[in-house]
Design a protein around this motif. Structure first.
Motif, PDB file in Angstrom:
ATOM      1  N   LYS A  86      10.204  -1.263   2.941  1.00 16.32           N
ATOM      2  CA  LYS A  86       9.066  -0.524   3.492  1.00 16.32           C
ATOM      3  C   LYS A  86       7.996  -0.329   2.431  1.00 16.32           C
ATOM      4  N   SER A  88       5.578   1.587   0.422  1.00 12.24           N
ATOM      5  CA  SER A  88       5.675   3.022   0.160  1.00 12.24           C
ATOM      6  C   SER A  88       4.606   3.525  -0.809  1.00 12.24           C
ATOM      7  N   TYR A  90       0.352   4.754  -1.487  1.00  9.43           N
ATOM      8  CA  TYR A  90      -0.707   5.507  -0.804  1.00  9.43           C
ATOM      9  C   TYR A  90      -1.769   4.546  -0.288  1.00  9.43           C
ATOM     10  N   GLU A  91      -1.916   4.489   1.035  1.00  6.85           N
ATOM     11  CA  GLU A  91      -2.816   3.515   1.634  1.00  6.85           C
ATOM     12  C   GLU A  91      -4.280   3.895   1.466  1.00  6.85           C
ATOM     13  N   ASP A  92      -4.561   5.180   1.170  1.00  6.62           N
ATOM     14  CA  ASP A  92      -5.948   5.596   0.964  1.00  6.62           C
ATOM     15  C   ASP A  92      -6.340   5.594  -0.512  1.00  6.62           C
ATOM     16  N   THR A  94      -6.721   2.947  -4.007  1.00 10.91           N
ATOM     17  CA  THR A  94      -6.900   1.538  -4.340  1.00 10.91           C
ATOM     18  C   THR A  94      -5.648   0.999  -5.025  1.00 10.91           C
ATOM     19  N   ASN A  98      -3.126   3.312  -7.281  1.00 13.85           N
ATOM     20  CA  ASN A  98      -1.688   3.373  -7.026  1.00 13.85           C
ATOM     21  C   ASN A  98      -0.894   3.059  -8.278  1.00 13.85           C
ATOM     22  N   LEU A 131      -8.589  -0.804  -1.135  1.00 16.76           N
ATOM     23  CA  LEU A 131      -7.631   0.180  -0.647  1.00 16.76           C
ATOM     24  C   LEU A 131      -6.324  -0.504  -0.270  1.00 16.76           C
ATOM     25  N   ALA A 132      -5.218   0.121  -0.637  1.00 15.11           N
ATOM     26  CA  ALA A 132      -3.913  -0.476  -0.357  1.00 15.11           C
ATOM     27  C   ALA A 132      -3.684  -0.643   1.143  1.00 15.11           C
ATOM     28  N   GLY A 133      -4.219   0.274   1.948  1.00 11.14           N
ATOM     29  CA  GLY A 133      -4.027   0.195   3.384  1.00 11.14           C
ATOM     30  C   GLY A 133      -4.720  -0.980   4.033  1.00 11.14           C
ATOM     31  N   SER A 134      -5.675  -1.582   3.353  1.00  9.72           N
ATOM     32  CA  SER A 134      -6.416  -2.709   3.925  1.00  9.72           C
ATOM     33  C   SER A 134      -5.846  -4.063   3.509  1.00  9.72           C
ATOM     34  N   LYS A 140       0.177  -6.646  -0.200  1.00 11.69           N
ATOM     35  CA  LYS A 140       0.966  -5.419  -0.324  1.00 11.69           C
ATOM     36  C   LYS A 140       2.258  -5.706  -1.097  1.00 11.69           C
TER      37      LYS A 140
END
Length: 307
Positions: A86, A88, A90-92, A94, A98, A131-134, A140
């Motif tokens: 998974k 793990s 922080y998606e908000d 960079t 992180n 951003l990690a979420g993008s 990832k």
């Protein structure tokens, strides 16, 4: 000779009245990539966690990276990088943020320089402000690997590392892992992908807590002593129905327009296939037994210890 990176004997772990790791013994050499295969709930992840100091065994002993798995679990954990299935992070934040956060958790000296070097090393420098979420699945994955190896561990744990990642990113990931192993990093990886298992130096098949096979892929396939026949022709579907439960037939599986028929009794298998081939007008030829054939055979022969 160099001492093994991992040497454990008779590892056992219970949760309540269930034995989820049952008398597992193995050695893993420095710089070796060891793959763990097995059905869901078979004890792969628990075995790995015992080896890297995250769980204390109920039975057995051994050493990992020169440390006792019972007395020195904290020392082992400091030398381990653990990449979970998974994502793990922080998606908000960079990529760079992180990694700085992870560096802070480790209390690294010169963290800014360490992060910059890690970004460059993993090809993340040009995306450091993203951003990690993008990120896509492959990027990832690369961020997760960067965070795991930034503190320069001696042992890398990969738990289903490429789930949801495209084939190109998977290949690039494995190229990176092999490069690290050549530098002396020892790797334990659990996977369900047969092509990934074949990229490991050795594999171990764990079925419901027991280590039932180990060695190189060629050794595991050879030791399974299975015979495989491939059926082709216009009536493959009819042949498949007729072969179900036939003497000597353990597996019947379609592969495109062909049918793979597998069994441990070569003589009985051949007799059944020849009989059905004559009845249905198909053709049967010998083929190499695959790791997937062995995987399915071992699963079928195992008993679920959680029932």
């Amino acid at each position: 000779m160099t001492a093994p990176a991992i040497s454990v004997q008779h590892l056992t772990k219970r949760f309540g009245d269930k034995t989820v790791v049952d008398d597992v013994s193995m050695d893993v050499a420095v710089g070796e990539i060891m793959g763990f295969l097995g059905p869901n709930g078979s004890g792969k992840t628990t075995t790995i966690r015992l080896m890297c100091g995250l769980l204390e065994p109920d039975g057995g002993d051994g050493q990992v990276l020169g440390f006792d798995i019972r007395k020195d679990r904290r020392s082992i954990k400091r030398k381990v990088g653990y990449m979970t299935q998974k994502f793990s992070f922080y998606e908000d934040l960079t990529i760079e943020e992180n990694l700085r956060f992870v560096a802070g958790l480790y209390g690294m000296k010169g963290a800014r320089r360490v992060v910059a070097d890690t970004l460059e090393d993993l090809g993340l420098s040009t995306r450091r402000k993203q951003l990690a979420g993008s990120l896509s699945g492959g990027w990832k994955q690369r961020l997760a690997l960067a965070a795991c190896i930034m503190h320069r561990p001696d042992l890398l744990i990969l738990d289903e590392p490429t789930a949801g990642v495209d084939p190109k990113a998977r290949r690039e990931f494995w190229d990176e892992i092999h490069a690290r192993a050549q530098g002396g990093l020892t790797v334990l990886v659990s996977t369900h992908y047969m092509d990934e298992a074949e990229r490991c130096h050795r594999i171990g098949y764990i079925s419901y807590g027991k280590l039932v096979a180990k060695g190189t892929v060629d050794e595991v396939v050879h030791d399974a002593a299975l015979s495989t026949l491939v059926i082709t022709g216009d009536n493959v579907a009819e042949a498949a129905r007729a072969l179900k439960d036939a003497p000597g037939v353990d597996q019947v599986a379609p592969f495109g327009k062909t049918l793979h028929v597998v069994g441990h009794d070569a003589k009985a298998l051949r007799a059944s296939v020849d009989r059905i081939a004559k009845q249905t007008g198909v053709t049967a030829d010998h083929a190499e037994t695959s790791l997937e054939d062995v995987f399915i055979q071992l699963m079928g022969a195992s008993q679920d210890n959680m029932q």
